[in-house]
Design a protein around this motif. Sequence first.
Motif, short mmCIF file in Angstrom:
data_model
loop_
_atom_site.label_atom_id
_atom_site.label_comp_id
_atom_site.label_asym_id
_atom_site.label_seq_id
_atom_site.Cartn_x
_atom_site.Cartn_y
_atom_site.Cartn_z
N ALA A 70 -5.20 20.06 23.46
CA ALA A 70 -5.31 21.68 23.76
C ALA A 70 -5.56 21.78 25.29
O ALA A 70 -5.90 20.98 25.93
N THR A 71 -4.88 22.78 25.76
CA THR A 71 -4.99 22.99 27.23
C THR A 71 -5.79 24.27 27.06
O THR A 71 -5.52 25.48 26.75
N THR A 72 -6.68 24.43 28.20
CA THR A 72 -7.44 25.38 28.26
C THR A 72 -7.26 26.06 29.83
O THR A 72 -7.31 25.43 30.71
N TYR A 73 -6.97 27.29 29.76
CA TYR A 73 -6.58 27.93 31.08
C TYR A 73 -7.78 28.61 31.61
O TYR A 73 -8.39 29.50 31.04
N ALA A 74 -7.59 28.54 32.98
CA ALA A 74 -8.87 29.44 33.61
C ALA A 74 -8.46 30.73 33.60
O ALA A 74 -9.20 31.74 33.70
N ALA A 75 -7.12 31.20 33.47
CA ALA A 75 -6.64 32.50 33.68
C ALA A 75 -6.65 33.21 32.01
O ALA A 75 -5.74 33.17 31.51
N THR A 76 -7.82 33.36 31.68
CA THR A 76 -8.11 33.64 30.20
C THR A 76 -7.41 35.05 29.66
O THR A 76 -6.59 35.02 28.38
N ASN A 77 -7.24 35.88 30.66
CA ASN A 77 -6.72 37.09 30.15
C ASN A 77 -5.28 37.47 30.78
O ASN A 77 -4.55 38.50 30.80
N ALA A 78 -4.50 36.51 31.57
CA ALA A 78 -3.44 36.51 31.91
C ALA A 78 -2.28 36.57 30.94
O ALA A 78 -2.64 35.79 30.02
N ASP A 79 -1.22 37.04 31.14
CA ASP A 79 -0.11 37.19 30.29
C ASP A 79 0.57 35.77 30.21
O ASP A 79 1.24 35.39 31.31
N LYS A 80 0.31 34.75 29.20
CA LYS A 80 0.67 33.40 29.47
C LYS A 80 2.18 33.29 29.29
O LYS A 80 2.71 32.29 29.46
N THR A 81 3.13 34.32 28.90
CA THR A 81 4.61 34.21 29.17
C THR A 81 4.76 34.21 30.44
O THR A 81 5.95 33.89 30.90
N GLN A 82 3.98 34.32 31.39
CA GLN A 82 4.36 34.25 32.86
C GLN A 82 4.14 33.06 33.25
O GLN A 82 4.34 32.72 34.64
N PHE A 83 3.57 32.09 32.74
CA PHE A 83 3.09 31.12 33.10
C PHE A 83 4.16 29.98 33.44
O PHE A 83 5.15 29.87 32.47
#
Length: 192
Positions: A70-83
Amino acid sequence: MTRYEFLKSAGFTGASLMTLLSCVKTDDSYVEALVQNPDGSTGTATTGSTTGTTSGTTTGTSNTTGTSTATTYAATNADKTQFITTEELNKLTAKLKIDLTSSTYTKLKSLGGYVVVSSSYVVALSKTGKFIAATVTCSHEPKKRIIYSNEEWYCTDHGARFSLAGKGLNSNGSKGLTIYKTATDGNTLIIY
């Protein structure tokens, strides 16, 4: 008359004007005291995949083996479709690189949060979950007073207003504002 024009005519300027503008939703229908996710939730988002094999008997006992990542992102509220991937991120020529895991940039974890970085850039997480960036220097007068507020860029010195795309929204903002592209893998944000 807009709320902005009314407050200006009442004599509000600078920080007091921004305080009054930033505590009210764009549609002026109610006070927004706290920023929350659109669904009202808070917490850490994770993505990943799980693989494994399962074997059992007809009596209902089973054993499960496999691996889980699993990957935990620091940008928790960011739109992950933009990653994008870290490899793609590293190919970009960055004007600025921000470590989103650093406590210095905690404000970028909240929708509507922003920071001024290197006295040159204003970086924000828009209320739609997209990272955005602009110059901190206003085009009306070369003062470093641009902030992010109510889904637009705003100069706290003379009230120049700009869309997120940099287009001027009033006479003081008529020259436009320099906007930068952003990219992230969820843990590092690049301004380019």
